[in-house]
Write a protein that holds these residues in place. Structure first.
Motif, PDB file in Angstrom:
ATOM      1  N   THR A   1     -19.690   0.007  18.481  1.00 12.83           N
ATOM      2  CA  THR A   1     -19.670  -1.439  18.708  1.00 12.83           C
ATOM      3  C   THR A   1     -19.763  -1.748  20.196  1.00 12.83           C
ATOM      4  O   THR A   1     -20.488  -2.655  20.621  1.00 12.83           O
ATOM      5  CB  THR A   1     -18.384  -2.048  18.123  1.00 12.83           C
ATOM      6  OG1 THR A   1     -18.303  -1.739  16.729  1.00 12.83           O
ATOM      7  CG2 THR A   1     -18.349  -3.550  18.310  1.00 12.83           C
TER       8      THR A   1
ATOM      9  N   GLN B   1     -16.624   4.413  15.628  1.00 12.96           N
ATOM     10  CA  GLN B   1     -17.104   3.103  15.199  1.00 12.96           C
ATOM     11  C   GLN B   1     -16.829   2.062  16.277  1.00 12.96           C
ATOM     12  O   GLN B   1     -17.665   1.205  16.572  1.00 12.96           O
ATOM     13  CB  GLN B   1     -16.424   2.699  13.885  1.00 12.96           C
ATOM     14  CG  GLN B   1     -16.917   1.389  13.301  1.00 12.96           C
ATOM     15  CD  GLN B   1     -18.358   1.474  12.866  1.00 12.96           C
ATOM     16  OE1 GLN B   1     -18.769   2.415  12.221  1.00 12.96           O
ATOM     17  NE2 GLN B   1     -19.153   0.483  13.245  1.00 12.96           N
TER      18      GLN B   1
ATOM     19  N   THR C   1     -23.275  -1.223  21.320  1.00 20.02           N
ATOM     20  CA  THR C   1     -24.133  -2.316  20.849  1.00 20.02           C
ATOM     21  C   THR C   1     -23.972  -3.545  21.734  1.00 20.02           C
ATOM     22  O   THR C   1     -24.959  -4.185  22.127  1.00 20.02           O
ATOM     23  CB  THR C   1     -23.778  -2.668  19.393  1.00 20.02           C
ATOM     24  OG1 THR C   1     -23.963  -1.514  18.560  1.00 20.02           O
ATOM     25  CG2 THR C   1     -24.654  -3.796  18.881  1.00 20.02           C
TER      26      THR C   1
END
Length: 551
Positions: free
Chosen positions: A283, A279, A286
């Protein structure tokens, strides 16, 4: 670990074996024959376990057949994006599944050996108490085994995911994989292992002290120290593995971020098998994608700004050129009037020389202005360095005339560079040289140099490219300062620095758009700035055949 069927690395097996067998010897004190019998039964139990444990695991988790017991390279190569996503999700769940399965299997495998310890060994306690001691001991060992197996499998699977991504591009899988189960899984499994180990330690200590009347003080001390020794070694190794995995993953991520190539749009950080870390890495990816998007937008804005700056300068240049044209045109008009009134002066050398000189001066100014009006897209893509150098220096001398540039700054073009033709539109080469020359002129003027020099030399060349060296004798710009001013990482800029280096960054972007390179090398004399421009050569003009006569 080298394969998906492995559960521990060789160091892990050594730590576990020493802790298990040494603990049994020191805690239960069997004879050599009893210990050999225990070891033999435990080894024989491996045979049926090995025969059934892999097929059963594959049947329980069908998605694992792509990589367990071996990677199915051909099937993985044929997977579509959805198949890769399912494979990634299965790989991320594999460490926990495999660690639980292996721990349960080991617990079942040890039952025959424990039966030997209860019924075949000589002991001073009841069989039930002996059984409880074995249960406590195996609880400690198996919980440690589970924790070690869980972390080592995460380390192995994370490397496998990175390798699969390098070969088969799992970008879509990283973007769409379901990480909804990323609740503190790693912490949960770690707590489960440590709590079970703690229960085993407490149980062993209780049993050791409850049988104290049957033992000497030395035996009791040995047993207590054995329990604490096993706990310290195994828990210490788990702590080491934990830090190696978590800190190692964060360190790798930091190194990747420090070495990001903003020119590569395909770069993406592969996921770790831990959903929590995955996760975090999603991030990161992104943010990286957004940064690339902003960089592309900034590049487009820079290109637009470059064109706008060319046309903004056109008005100023036009006025200056018109002003400078007045003087040679007045001379031409005067000479023409004199010749019209006095035809006998047509052979006068001074009149002819003045006409020629001022006419050439006017044509040079007009040509310099025309260079700014050319549409780069309409050009053949070839620029003469000597012509461009002459145009740029004339325009800059006109723009900076009031600052005394013609008297205080000399421009030099080395003879070996004057013959070069470069593979880019002349308007772009003018923009490049003008920005660099302007940067040097402003620096020379700011530091009140009375004998400024800006020279352009041929530094190196091969069949396809040339390296030009641009040198000035100003205050100097170091390579570090240049990289800081032209880097795409906005975090490197202090207040006002972004706009201060905008001209250089525009120039660098324009050169790189034409597959070139701009960099600064630190001067050995520690004064002035030395730019190295790598540009592509213009292809040689093909000679026509069949139309020209033979020499």
């Amino acid at each position: 670990m080298k394969k998906f069927t492995d559960t521990l690395s060789p160091p892990g097996w050594i730590v576990l074996a020493l802790s298990g067998y040494v603990g049994i010897v020191l805690f239960f004190r069997p004879t050599l024959g009893e210990m050999l019998l225990f070891f033999a039964v435990d080894t024989l139990a491996l045979i049926p376990t090995a025969l059934i444990e892999r097929p059963v695991f594959s049947k329980m988790y069908p998605a694992s057949r792509l990589y367990f017991p071996e990677l199915d390279v051909e099937r993985i190569a044929r997977l579509d994006n959805e198949g890769k996503r399912e494979l990634l999700e299965s790989l991320m769940q594999f460490p926990a599944r495999r660690a639980r399965y292996a721990s349960i299997g080991s617990g079942l495998k040890i039952i025959p050996a424990v039966a030997v310890g209860i019924f075949a060994w000589h002991h001073a306690v009841s069989p039930v108490f002996q059984f409880l001691q074995f249960v406590a001991c195996e609880t400690l060992i198996l919980s440690i085994y589970y924790g070690m197996c869980y972390i080592e499998l995460h380390i192995f699977v994370s490397k496998a995911i990175a390798e699969l991504h390098a070969k088969h591009d799992f970008t879509y899988a990283f973007e769409t994989a379901d990480l909804g189960h990323q609740a503190p899984d790693f912490l949960r499994e770690e707590k489960l292992s440590l709590i079970a180990a703690a229960c085993g330690i407490v149980a062993l200590l209780v049993m050791a002290t409850s049988t104290a009347p049957l033992k000497t003080t030395t035996q009791l001390v040995y047993e207590v120290l054995t329990v604490f020794g096993i706990a310290m070694v195994c828990l210490g190794y788990i702590y080491y593995l934990n830090r190696r995995y978590i800190i190692g993953s964060l360190r790798n991520l930091s190194e990747m971020f420090a070495s990001i190539d903003f020119g590569r749009n395909d770069f993406i950080v592969p996921f770790d098998s831990s959903p929590t870390l995955a996760q975090f890495e999603r991030t990161f990816n992104t943010l990286l994608a957004r940064l690339r998007h902003r960089e592309r937008e900034l590049g487009q804005w820079m290109s637009h700004e470059m064109e706008q700056s060319r046309f903004r300068a056109l008005g100023e240049i036009s006025g200056l050129v018109v002003h400078d044209l007045a003087s040679p045109l007045h001379v031409v008009k005067f000479c023409a009037s004199e010749l019209a009134e006095k035809p006998e002066l047509k052979d006068h050398e001074n009149y002819l020389r003045m006409l020629s000189l001022n006419t050439n001066r006017a044509l040079d100014l007009v040509d310099s202005l025309k260079a700014y009006l050319k549409d780069p897209k309409a050009r053949s893509g070839v620029a003469s360095l000597s012509e461009t150098f002459r145009y740029v220096t004339q325009i800059l001398c006109t723009q900076f005339r009031k600052d005394g540039v013609e008297r205080g700054v000399r421009f030099e073009l080395a003879p070996e560079a004057a013959l070069l033709e470069l593979a880019l539109p002349r308007g772009d080469l003018i923009q490049i040289l003008e920005n660099l020359f302007r940067n040097s002129i402003e620096n020379l003027l700011d530091h009140r140099h009375t004998d400024g020099l800006i020279s352009l030399h041929l530094h190196a060349e091969d069949e396809l490219t040339v390296v030009l060296k641009l040198i000035d004798n100003g205050s100097g710009l170091s390579a570090t300062q240049f990289e800081r001013l032209t880097t795409p990482e906005l975090s490197n800029f202090g207040a006002g620095e972004f706009y201060k280096g905008l001209g250089l960054r525009l120039t660098r972007g324009l050169i790189e758009r034409h597959l070139g390179q701009l960099r600064v090398v630190d001067s050995e004399a520690r004064s002035g700035t030395t730019f190295l421009l790598t540009l592509r050569k213009a292809p040689p003009v093909a000679q026509e055949t069949g139309c020209s006569p033979s020499p």
